[in-house]
Design an enzyme around this catalytic site. Structure first.
Site, PDB file in Angstrom:
ATOM      1  N   SER A   1       0.680   1.042  -8.747  1.00  0.00           N
ATOM      2  CA  SER A   1       0.277   1.809  -7.506  1.00  0.00           C
ATOM      3  C   SER A   1       0.453   3.449  -7.906  1.00  0.00           C
ATOM      4  O   SER A   1       0.066   3.916  -8.648  1.00  0.00           O
ATOM      5  CB  SER A   1       0.955   1.210  -6.398  1.00  0.00           C
ATOM      6  OG  SER A   1       0.442   1.625  -4.967  1.00  0.00           O
TER       7      SER A   1
ATOM      8  N   ASP B   1      -8.222  -5.555  -3.298  1.00  0.00           N
ATOM      9  CA  ASP B   1      -7.208  -4.601  -3.030  1.00  0.00           C
ATOM     10  C   ASP B   1      -7.507  -4.004  -1.561  1.00  0.00           C
ATOM     11  O   ASP B   1      -8.632  -3.288  -1.389  1.00  0.00           O
ATOM     12  CB  ASP B   1      -6.917  -3.612  -4.036  1.00  0.00           C
ATOM     13  CG  ASP B   1      -5.621  -2.878  -3.912  1.00  0.00           C
ATOM     14  OD1 ASP B   1      -5.296  -2.507  -2.687  1.00  0.00           O
ATOM     15  OD2 ASP B   1      -4.917  -2.629  -4.803  1.00  0.00           O
TER      16      ASP B   1
ATOM     17  N   HIS C   1      -2.851  -6.149  -2.944  1.00  0.00           N
ATOM     18  CA  HIS C   1      -2.198  -4.973  -3.572  1.00  0.00           C
ATOM     19  C   HIS C   1      -0.642  -5.478  -3.966  1.00  0.00           C
ATOM     20  O   HIS C   1      -0.258  -4.838  -5.033  1.00  0.00           O
ATOM     21  CB  HIS C   1      -2.383  -3.916  -2.880  1.00  0.00           C
ATOM     22  CG  HIS C   1      -1.841  -2.502  -3.378  1.00  0.00           C
ATOM     23  ND1 HIS C   1      -2.562  -1.894  -4.412  1.00  0.00           N
ATOM     24  CD2 HIS C   1      -0.536  -1.652  -3.194  1.00  0.00           C
ATOM     25  CE1 HIS C   1      -1.749  -0.576  -4.556  1.00  0.00           C
ATOM     26  NE2 HIS C   1      -0.725  -0.715  -4.032  1.00  0.00           N
TER      27      HIS C   1
END
Length: 441
Positions: free
Chosen positions: A201, A344, A376
């Site tokens: 991320s 996501d 995610h």
């Protein structure tokens, strides 16, 4: 020893810093003299260690971790390559012999905030109080590298300003942190050490900048591979998609930080945002990631501007920023493993597809896995075994898997991930929770 730590000064320090006495928790970076640049630091080479101290780590600041850890203050540079200092936390497995050869993993935490309480160098220390920050939770992932016998460096890649989403400079800071780690005697590493890069991320975005900037900024570092999890791809598009949604606090954090780096963006915000909009940006700079997401859920910046947000986004100043922060403009020379959820809810698959496409068109070797079942947060854990195995193979010099894109139901059942991988990650998490020594059994 996060409280009464012995501080070792480099040649440019100009004296020994006073040690904090009787502190119940570590000092925040903004108030800690350890982070203050020593006189004459700009004359040092990039990556030169200016100051060091031994520290003690703890999960969530409470559960002590049996691992050898130090913090290094070193010379680096900012977005415009002006000299600055940065800090990295370097780790060795518990009881490790520094004379043994081992690789170095540069792991980039998802700082995803501006407040210094979210910096890894603070949030991972024993006694730290950083509710809602993400790096403490990543200790459950980082521990797997220590269990394999690797050394680890965890740079505060956003710098002292905490400029989440800034381009290039996370790469400079991490690469200089690697240089610092390679030269730090207690780690027993050297210039020939193989280096791997990993992040997810916001950490995946920072790791992308490491891979992109390495060929021109630190070509001497032997980076054998970079594992990029959900690496954002196009932060500008992410801002547009997330504004007004449950995750609106994330793009607000990016804007709050970048307005200080880009004078044009700062001017546009001052000219068109009302007082309440400015107050919200100021406030979010003090918040942890989870706090910002919870507080600003469904916040729409269009409600705080005197002209439509679409018109603001079309201004040359904003378009310049969006172009500058987009990943894929530079081509990594090391092989890449990229993983991303097809569905996501924070980073759209198209943005990562575009990042990968730009890399491939530039000649990079990219193994790209798109996961249908994960979202995610879950993919961070589910993809960890595949990332670890892929990095292990890169350190060992194993032939690369084919370059290309594969869409799977779950990376946990793909050829990249061993069947026992999740069990091993789970066992390591238990060792972290119960304060067991972290190192090869």
């Amino acid at each position: 020893m996060s409280v009464n730590a012995e501080i070792t000064e480099g040649p440019l320090s100009g004296g020994v810093l006073p040690e904090p006495v009787g502190q119940s928790r570590p000092i925040l970076p903004g108030d800690d003299p350890f982070y203050v640049p020593p006189a004459g630091f700009a004359a040092a080479a990039p990556g030169a260690v200016l100051r060091s101290r031994e520290v003690e780590l703890a999960l969530l600041g409470v559960i002590p971790q049996k691992v050898s850890a130090w913090q290094l203050l070193y010379r680096s540079c900012d977005l415009h390559q002006a000299p600055e200092v940065a800090v990295t936390t370097v780790l060795l497995p518990f009881g490790a012999d520094p004379d043994e050869e081992r690789p170095l993993l540069a792991y980039q935490c998802a700082i995803d905030a501006i407040a210094d309480k979210c910096f890894p160098s603070y949030a991972l220390q024993r006694g730290a109080y950083s509710p809602g920050s993400l790096p403490p939770l990543e200790m459950l992932i980082i521990a797997n590298a220590l269990e394999r016998g690797w050394a680890v460096t965890l740079a505060d890649h956003e710098g002292m300003g905490g400029y989440f989403g800034a381009p290039r400079e996370p790469g400079y800071r991490v690469l200089d942190g690697i240089r610092a780690a390679l030269s730090f005697p207690p780690l027993g590493l050297d210039a020939a050490t193989r280096v791997g890069v990993w992040g997810y991320s916001g950490g995946g975005m920072a790791s992308s900048w490491v891979a992109e900037m390495a060929p021109e900024y630190a070509p001497e570092i032997d980076i054998v591979g970079a594992a990029l999890g959900a690496p954002v791809g196009d932060p500008g598009e992410t801002y547009i998609r997330l504004n007004g949604t449950l995750h609106a606090g994330l793009p607000a954090l990016v804007v709050a930080g970048l307005r200080h780096l880009y004078p044009g963006l700062g001017r546009v915000i001052r000219d068109h945002a009302d007082d309440e909009g400015i107050r919200r940006l100021d406030k979010i700079e003090t918040m942890s990631t989870v706090e910002a997401v919870a507080r600003f859920a469904r916040d729409d910046f269009d409600d705080y501007t005197d002209i439509p947000l679409a018109d603001i986004l079309a201004t040359p100043e904003v378009l310049e920023v969006f172009d500058d922060i987009r990943l894929g403009g530079r081509i990594p020379e090391c092989p890449l493993l990229v993983v991303h959820p097809v569905h996501d809810q924070i980073i759209h698959i198209e943005d990562v597809d575009g990042q990968v496409e730009r890399y491939v068109e530039g000649g990079a070797h990219v193994t790209y896995v798109r996961d249908r079942l994960s979202e995610h947060l879950s993919l961070m854990v589910i993809s960890a075994p595949a990332m670890l195995e892929w990095l292990t193979d890169r350190f060992a010099g194993t032939p690369l898997p084919p370059s290309g894109t594969t869409t799977v139901w779950s990376i946990a059942s793909s050829a990249l991930s061993p069947l026992h991988g999740l069990l091993t990650v789970g066992r390591t998490a238990v060792r972290v929770l119960f304060a067991r020594p972290l190192g090869p059994n």
